[in-house]
Write a protein that holds these residues in place. Structure first.
Motif, short mmCIF file in Angstrom:
data_model
loop_
_atom_site.label_atom_id
_atom_site.label_comp_id
_atom_site.label_asym_id
_atom_site.label_seq_id
_atom_site.Cartn_x
_atom_site.Cartn_y
_atom_site.Cartn_z
N UNK A 31 84.78 73.11 21.21
CA UNK A 31 84.80 73.24 20.14
C UNK A 31 84.37 74.93 19.87
N UNK A 32 84.11 75.49 20.76
CA UNK A 32 84.00 77.09 20.79
C UNK A 32 82.90 77.68 19.76
N UNK A 33 82.02 76.48 19.39
CA UNK A 33 80.71 76.90 18.70
C UNK A 33 79.71 77.69 19.51
N UNK A 34 79.20 78.74 19.09
CA UNK A 34 77.95 79.37 19.81
C UNK A 34 76.67 78.64 19.36
N UNK A 35 75.88 78.66 20.20
CA UNK A 35 74.48 77.96 19.92
C UNK A 35 73.70 78.39 20.98
N UNK A 36 72.08 77.96 20.88
CA UNK A 36 71.17 78.33 21.87
C UNK A 36 71.64 77.61 22.97
N UNK A 37 71.36 78.23 24.18
CA UNK A 37 71.61 77.48 25.60
C UNK A 37 71.05 76.29 25.64
N UNK A 38 69.63 75.94 25.20
CA UNK A 38 69.04 74.83 25.16
C UNK A 38 69.59 73.65 24.32
N UNK A 39 70.52 73.82 23.38
CA UNK A 39 70.88 72.94 22.79
C UNK A 39 72.26 72.47 23.37
N UNK A 40 72.72 72.92 24.46
CA UNK A 40 73.83 72.55 25.15
C UNK A 40 73.82 71.91 26.34
N UNK A 41 74.71 70.93 26.85
CA UNK A 41 74.56 70.43 28.08
C UNK A 41 75.42 71.21 29.12
N UNK A 42 74.84 71.66 30.29
CA UNK A 42 75.50 72.28 30.98
C UNK A 42 76.34 71.26 32.11
N UNK A 43 77.43 71.37 32.53
CA UNK A 43 78.29 70.58 33.55
C UNK A 43 78.50 71.64 34.72
N UNK A 44 78.15 71.41 35.74
CA UNK A 44 78.45 72.30 37.07
C UNK A 44 79.36 71.89 38.08
N UNK A 45 80.07 72.45 38.74
CA UNK A 45 80.81 72.28 39.89
C UNK A 45 80.11 72.86 41.06
N UNK A 46 79.14 72.25 41.79
CA UNK A 46 78.43 72.74 42.80
C UNK A 46 79.34 73.28 44.00
N UNK A 47 78.91 74.28 44.81
CA UNK A 47 79.77 74.88 45.87
C UNK A 47 80.11 73.65 47.02
N UNK A 48 79.19 72.56 46.97
CA UNK A 48 79.49 71.36 47.78
C UNK A 48 80.72 70.50 47.25
N UNK A 49 81.00 70.82 46.21
CA UNK A 49 82.26 70.13 45.38
C UNK A 49 81.79 69.05 44.55
N UNK A 50 80.73 68.29 44.35
CA UNK A 50 80.74 67.19 43.12
C UNK A 50 80.48 67.80 41.62
N UNK A 51 80.72 67.28 40.84
CA UNK A 51 80.62 67.55 39.48
C UNK A 51 79.23 67.09 39.11
N UNK B 255 76.46 77.41 41.09
CA UNK B 255 77.73 76.79 40.78
C UNK B 255 78.57 77.09 39.53
N UNK B 256 79.79 76.91 39.44
CA UNK B 256 80.39 77.31 38.14
C UNK B 256 80.09 76.23 37.00
N UNK B 257 79.73 76.79 35.95
CA UNK B 257 79.20 75.86 34.93
C UNK B 257 79.89 76.06 33.81
N UNK B 258 80.07 75.04 32.72
CA UNK B 258 80.53 74.92 31.63
C UNK B 258 79.63 74.31 30.58
N UNK B 259 79.46 74.73 29.37
CA UNK B 259 78.62 74.16 28.30
C UNK B 259 79.28 73.10 27.38
#
Length: 99
Positions: free
Chosen positions: A22-42, A52-56
């Motif tokens: 939704x492109x809304x800015x919020x405090x980092x603690x209010x969001x859930x971080x999804x991460x792709x680890x260097x080993x591969x799993x999400x 790893x590479x993260x997305x909120x």
């Protein structure tokens, strides 16, 4: 002698992040971080510190439904191809419906 005036306490810095749906800015603690680890799993990263590479993602159910219904958004955000296992892992952390 000059007396120094006490400065008021500065408010604690709260890092801001943007939900990739939704492109809304919020405090980092209010969001859930999804991460792709260097080993591969999400993974879902509750600490926000995993390597790893993260997305909120915000806790808005519409955002979660868009991600789970169309894995393309998450593919784009994490620059990877998701498997059905990866989407199932993410789906287990979906917020509950409000009563």
């Amino acid at each position: 002698m000059s007396k120094k005036k006490k400065q008021p306490a500065r408010p604690k810095h709260m890092p801001q992040r943007t939900c990739f749906v939704c492109r809304e800015k919020r405090d980092k603690r209010q969001l859930t971080r999804l991460v792709r680890t260097p080993e591969g799993p999400i993974l879902v990263d509750p600490t926000g510190k995993k390597n790893g590479r993260g997305a909120y993602l915000c806790d808005n159910l519409a955002c979660w439904d868009k991600v789970l219904g169309n894995g393309r958004l998450l593919n784009q955000a994490l620059k990877t191809e998701l498997t059905a296992e990866d989407l199932a892992t993410v789906a287990t952390h979906r917020p509950a419906e409000p009563k």
